[in-house]
Design a protein around this motif. Structure first.
Motif, mmCIF file in Angstrom:
data_model
loop_
_atom_site.group_PDB
_atom_site.id
_atom_site.type_symbol
_atom_site.label_atom_id
_atom_site.label_comp_id
_atom_site.label_asym_id
_atom_site.label_seq_id
_atom_site.Cartn_x
_atom_site.Cartn_y
_atom_site.Cartn_z
ATOM 1 N N LEU A 75 2.253 4.287 -10.750
ATOM 2 C CA LEU A 75 2.383 4.044 -12.190
ATOM 3 C C LEU A 75 2.284 5.348 -12.972
ATOM 4 N N ILE A 76 1.385 6.234 -12.554
ATOM 5 C CA ILE A 76 1.223 7.528 -13.228
ATOM 6 C C ILE A 76 2.425 8.430 -12.956
ATOM 7 N N GLU A 77 2.923 8.404 -11.698
ATOM 8 C CA GLU A 77 4.024 9.281 -11.315
ATOM 9 C C GLU A 77 5.353 8.868 -11.938
ATOM 10 N N SER A 78 5.643 7.560 -11.935
ATOM 11 C CA SER A 78 6.988 7.106 -12.317
ATOM 12 C C SER A 78 7.013 6.041 -13.412
ATOM 13 N N ASN A 79 5.853 5.732 -13.978
ATOM 14 C CA ASN A 79 5.751 4.705 -15.029
ATOM 15 C C ASN A 79 6.199 3.324 -14.556
ATOM 16 N N THR A 80 6.193 3.103 -13.261
ATOM 17 C CA THR A 80 6.521 1.784 -12.701
ATOM 18 C C THR A 80 5.500 1.450 -11.624
ATOM 19 N N LEU A 81 5.387 0.179 -11.314
ATOM 20 C CA LEU A 81 4.499 -0.241 -10.236
ATOM 21 C C LEU A 81 5.179 -0.016 -8.891
ATOM 22 N N GLY A 82 4.380 0.104 -7.852
ATOM 23 C CA GLY A 82 4.922 0.352 -6.527
ATOM 24 C C GLY A 82 5.500 -0.896 -5.897
ATOM 25 N N HIS A 83 6.141 -0.703 -4.731
ATOM 26 C CA HIS A 83 6.735 -1.819 -3.998
ATOM 27 C C HIS A 83 5.653 -2.821 -3.595
ATOM 28 N N PRO A 103 2.746 -9.428 -4.073
ATOM 29 C CA PRO A 103 2.053 -9.929 -2.876
ATOM 30 C C PRO A 103 0.778 -9.150 -2.568
ATOM 31 N N GLY A 104 0.794 -7.858 -2.857
ATOM 32 C CA GLY A 104 -0.416 -7.061 -2.646
ATOM 33 C C GLY A 104 -1.540 -7.492 -3.558
ATOM 34 N N LEU A 105 -1.174 -7.800 -4.819
ATOM 35 C CA LEU A 105 -2.179 -8.254 -5.774
ATOM 36 C C LEU A 105 -2.774 -9.585 -5.339
ATOM 37 N N ILE A 106 -1.924 -10.445 -4.782
ATOM 38 C CA ILE A 106 -2.420 -11.736 -4.279
ATOM 39 C C ILE A 106 -3.407 -11.507 -3.130
ATOM 40 N N GLY A 107 -3.044 -10.583 -2.224
ATOM 41 C CA GLY A 107 -3.946 -10.270 -1.106
ATOM 42 C C GLY A 107 -5.270 -9.714 -1.579
ATOM 43 N N VAL A 108 -5.224 -8.799 -2.530
ATOM 44 C CA VAL A 108 -6.456 -8.217 -3.075
ATOM 45 C C VAL A 108 -7.281 -9.282 -3.788
ATOM 46 N N ALA A 109 -6.590 -10.172 -4.519
ATOM 47 C CA ALA A 109 -7.296 -11.251 -5.225
ATOM 48 C C ALA A 109 -8.018 -12.167 -4.251
ATOM 49 N N LEU A 110 -7.387 -12.447 -3.099
ATOM 50 C CA LEU A 110 -8.032 -13.279 -2.079
ATOM 51 C C LEU A 110 -9.270 -12.589 -1.519
ATOM 52 N N LEU A 141 0.823 -1.217 0.000
ATOM 53 C CA LEU A 141 0.000 0.000 0.000
ATOM 54 C C LEU A 141 0.850 1.256 0.000
ATOM 55 N N GLY A 142 2.188 1.083 0.105
ATOM 56 C CA GLY A 142 3.094 2.224 0.021
ATOM 57 C C GLY A 142 3.551 2.783 1.341
ATOM 58 N N PHE A 143 3.134 2.174 2.457
ATOM 59 C CA PHE A 143 3.543 2.704 3.763
ATOM 60 C C PHE A 143 3.900 1.548 4.704
ATOM 61 N N GLY A 144 5.052 0.956 4.450
ATOM 62 C CA GLY A 144 5.479 -0.204 5.225
ATOM 63 C C GLY A 144 6.348 0.123 6.420
ATOM 64 N N ALA A 145 6.445 1.389 6.829
ATOM 65 C CA ALA A 145 7.232 1.765 8.004
ATOM 66 C C ALA A 145 6.446 1.472 9.269
ATOM 67 N N TRP A 146 7.146 1.014 10.309
ATOM 68 C CA TRP A 146 6.443 0.666 11.548
ATOM 69 C C TRP A 146 5.799 1.885 12.194
ATOM 70 N N GLN A 147 6.397 3.077 11.983
ATOM 71 C CA GLN A 147 5.809 4.294 12.569
ATOM 72 C C GLN A 147 4.421 4.568 11.984
#
Length: 666
Positions: free
Chosen positions: A623-631, A635-642, A509-515
């Motif tokens: 994808l819009i900002e940098s023409n690449t997929l995020g981190h 695994p995120g797609l698998i979670g969403v698919a579930l 989701l783009g925010f994997g920091a523990w804080q």
């Protein structure tokens, strides 16, 4: 003595209650705002009898034969609690409809005094009501009142009349015998007779000019503001203007002044502690309490300006039109038209919004509305919106506006899904709502509403948020051996060890920091805690003015310290807005749904929707900002698919259930 205040919805009942008690209960220029009884003592300035008099504000009702749960509250209280006097608030602008309920009250034997409210509006419409003759025909005192006015409002006469009839037996001018309430035909015949009696009385006491061929200014305004196609974009523009004023202009200016006071308090406390105080105590007081709570309270001016603007929209009658605009969309997804009312109330606080779902008669629609109402950004979520709009998007008004419309879109989509899961076909619902007249909004009432909500915000900041931030500071300071964590080793703290497992699943989701994970977790206690926790874990004491406060230790900005891109920031904002609400709101859901399976299902559904929405925003935005997929895309797609597969399976199960209930054609 105990006086019960009764009347039709939107008759001015709660406004009158506030005027005679000095309380500041929420009022709205639409029906359905009061959903539970409230009590208060009559003000001494109005109580010439010098007796202890309690006023009870009851939910609006059209009849003593209840059709909704709030009408049940009113009916049962009047019949079982035996108030000493019933003050019946009657809308003078709609006498025919109001007196139906009045005649039922007069049959109970309890003394009744009628407050002929909104009398000023009848005079503006060239309508004359002979109050003396109406009193003689009904057999009870009639007092003309203007509850929104401070002068010549008739309230002192009203209380005096109620005291005067105390202890007397009320005689009914009209009474129906042998009505079988279990027989629909018998009830309908009785209602026809009662309406005939009421119409006869109104014809004798009211002189009204009717201009049916003339389009009034009210009608002309509704043709535009409540138009089925223009209404929604107009609503979007109005909400954008509200957020611009609140977050960019007036609110931001006031916030800058307010933040200066908070900074002064921080410096004053730092000087009072001196150099010899324990670093741990200093950190707890300055960073944990003053810094954390101050970061939340610093948004108070922004929030209060927003509350003020929304109160003006309510008071002028516009929000009732929003309900009509949204009704056509809600019906198509299996919700009641009444569902919009709890959701609009929920923009102030989710708890009364959820409680307002009891006005919906259909059980599935009521539970679905209770589940979806917390998606609307409430007052507790506004600091989070203001923070991310200010830090990452230069106070852009579109951020807050888009979150409201994203919430509406999410509600509509979710309603379709839930209807499929429950296996029910679309239920026909009829949304009948009296549109209040447009009126110039009262600055006084809007100010009172703003101060009331601001007070609740401050109380929460001084209790729940203060304790939570102090606990966060302690958990961040110590490790599990209760040793002070060394500088640079914060990841070994108690807080980091608890939040890190959750941070791992938030990477896609783009925010994997523990804080950031810790702030999201504390948001389940109170959404304002998100801002306070971020202030504590990142050591930031001011979030409002990004130019003054952006520098930490002379290096990175607030946005840089958080390590979020614009796409990740927007995803984090959406995640905190659309995951389950605070614990208190979940408790309200439990009370209104009356089903553990629905409550657990609602929490699971809200978590799932928040996760999916945040994933889509982050990945698509990156994808819009940098023409690449995020981190963590895979695994995120698998979670969403579930999540999607689980929901799809439940929807298919619902379809099979519905098909089994439909008899086969011969």
């Amino acid at each position: 003595m105990k006086f019960a205040l009764t009347g039709n919805p939107n008759s001015g009942k709660t406004t009158l209650f506030n005027a005679i008690t000095g309380q500041i209960e929420h009022v709205g220029n639409w029906p359905g705002v009061t959903i539970d009884k409230k009590e208060g003592y009559i003000k001494k300035s109005l109580n010439r009898a010098n007796a202890s008099i309690t006023a009870v504000d009851l939910p609006g009702a059209y009849s003593m034969s209840p059709f909704t749960s709030e009408e049940t509250i009113t009916s049962e209280f009047v019949k079982n609690e035996k108030p000493d006097v019933i003050i019946n608030i009657v809308d003078a602008t709609n006498l025919n409809r109001s007196l139906f309920f009045t005649t039922q009250l007069l049959e109970l034997g309890t003394p009744v005094v009628v407050a002929l409210n909104k009398s000023d509006l009848t005079r503006k419409k060239d309508t004359a009501i002979n109050a003396a003759r109406l009193s003689a025909l009904l057999g009870c005192p009639i007092i003309e009142t203007v509850s929104v006015s401070d002068k010549d409002n008739g309230l002192e006469k009203l209380i005096a009349a109620a005291v005067d009839v105390y202890g007397k037996k009320q005689k009914a001018p009209f009474h129906l015998e042998n009505v079988d309430v279990t027989d629909r035909k018998s009830v309908e015949d009785a209602d026809k007779k009662r309406y005939a009696f009421v119409n006869d009385i109104v014809s004798k006491v009211e002189d009204r000019k009717i201009m049916s061929r003339t389009q009034t200014k009210q009608d002309a305004a509704d043709r535009i503001l409540a138009h089925k196609w223009l209404g929604l974009p107009i609503f979007a523009v109005i909400m954008w203007a509200v957020f611009s004023i609140s977050l960019t202009y007036v609110g931001a200016y006031l916030a800058d002044l307010f933040v200066g006071w908070i900074d002064g308090l921080y410096v004053l406390a730092e000087g009072a502690l001196g150099e010899n105080v324990s670093p741990l105590l200093s950190s707890l007081l300055l960073d944990g309490i003053i810094g954390g709570v101050g970061a939340v309270v610093g948004f108070l001016p922004l929030i209060m300006v927003l509350f003020f603007m929304l109160a003006l929209l309510e008071d002028c009658g516009y929000m009732a039109r929003v309900a009509v605009i949204m009704d056509r969309f809600f019906k198509k997804v299996g919700l009641s038209g009444r569902s919009i009312i709890p959701m609009i109330i929920g923009t102030g606080c989710a708890i009364p919004g959820i409680m307002a779902t009891r006005t919906i008669k259909d059980e599935r629609q009521r539970r679905t509305t209770a589940m979806l109402t917390p998606f609307m950004p409430c007052g507790a979520k506004l600091p989070v919106i203001a923070l991310f709009a200010g830090v990452f998007f230069e106070d852009a008004a579109w951020v807050g506006t888009s979150m409201y419309f994203l919430a509406i879109l999410l509600i509509i989509m979710s309603a379709l899904i839930i209807r499929k899961i429950t296996g029910e076909e679309k239920v026909k619902s009829y949304f009948i709502m009296e549109l209040p007249e447009y009126r110039f909004p009262s600055i006084k009432r809007a100010t009172v509403s703003m101060l009331s909500r601001g007070k609740a915000f401050i109380i929460k900041a001084a209790t729940i948020i203060l304790l939570c931030n102090a606990l966060i500071q302690i958990m961040q300071t110590f490790n599990w051996s209760f040793q002070v964590v060394a500088e640079g080793a914060e990841s070994t703290s108690i807080l980091a060890s608890i939040a890190s497992p959750f941070a791992f699943i938030l990477i896609p989701l783009g925010f994997g920091a523990w804080q950031l994970a810790a702030a999201a977790i504390t948001g389940f206690i109170a959404k304002e805690n998100v801002v306070g926790t971020l202030a504590v874990v990142y050591g930031i004491t001011n979030f409002i003015d990004t130019e003054e406060l952006a520098l930490i230790e002379g290096a990175s900005s607030v946005a840089g310290v958080m390590g979020l891109t614009s796409a990740a920031a927007l995803a984090y904002l959406a995640f905190n807005l659309f995951t389950p609400p605070c614990f208190a709101a979940i408790g309200a859901m439990n009370a209104e749904m009356e089903s553990k399976s629905w409550v657990f299902g609602a929490v699971g559904f809200q978590l799932s929707m928040g996760y999916v929405v945040a994933f889509v925003i982050y990945q698509l935005g990156t994808l819009i900002e940098s023409n690449t997929l995020g981190h963590g895309f895979v695994p995120g797609l698998i979670g969403v698919a579930l999540i999607v597969a689980t929901i799809a399976a439940l929807m298919r199960k619902g379809d099979r259930l519905q098909n089994n209930l439909i008899p086969e054609k011969a």
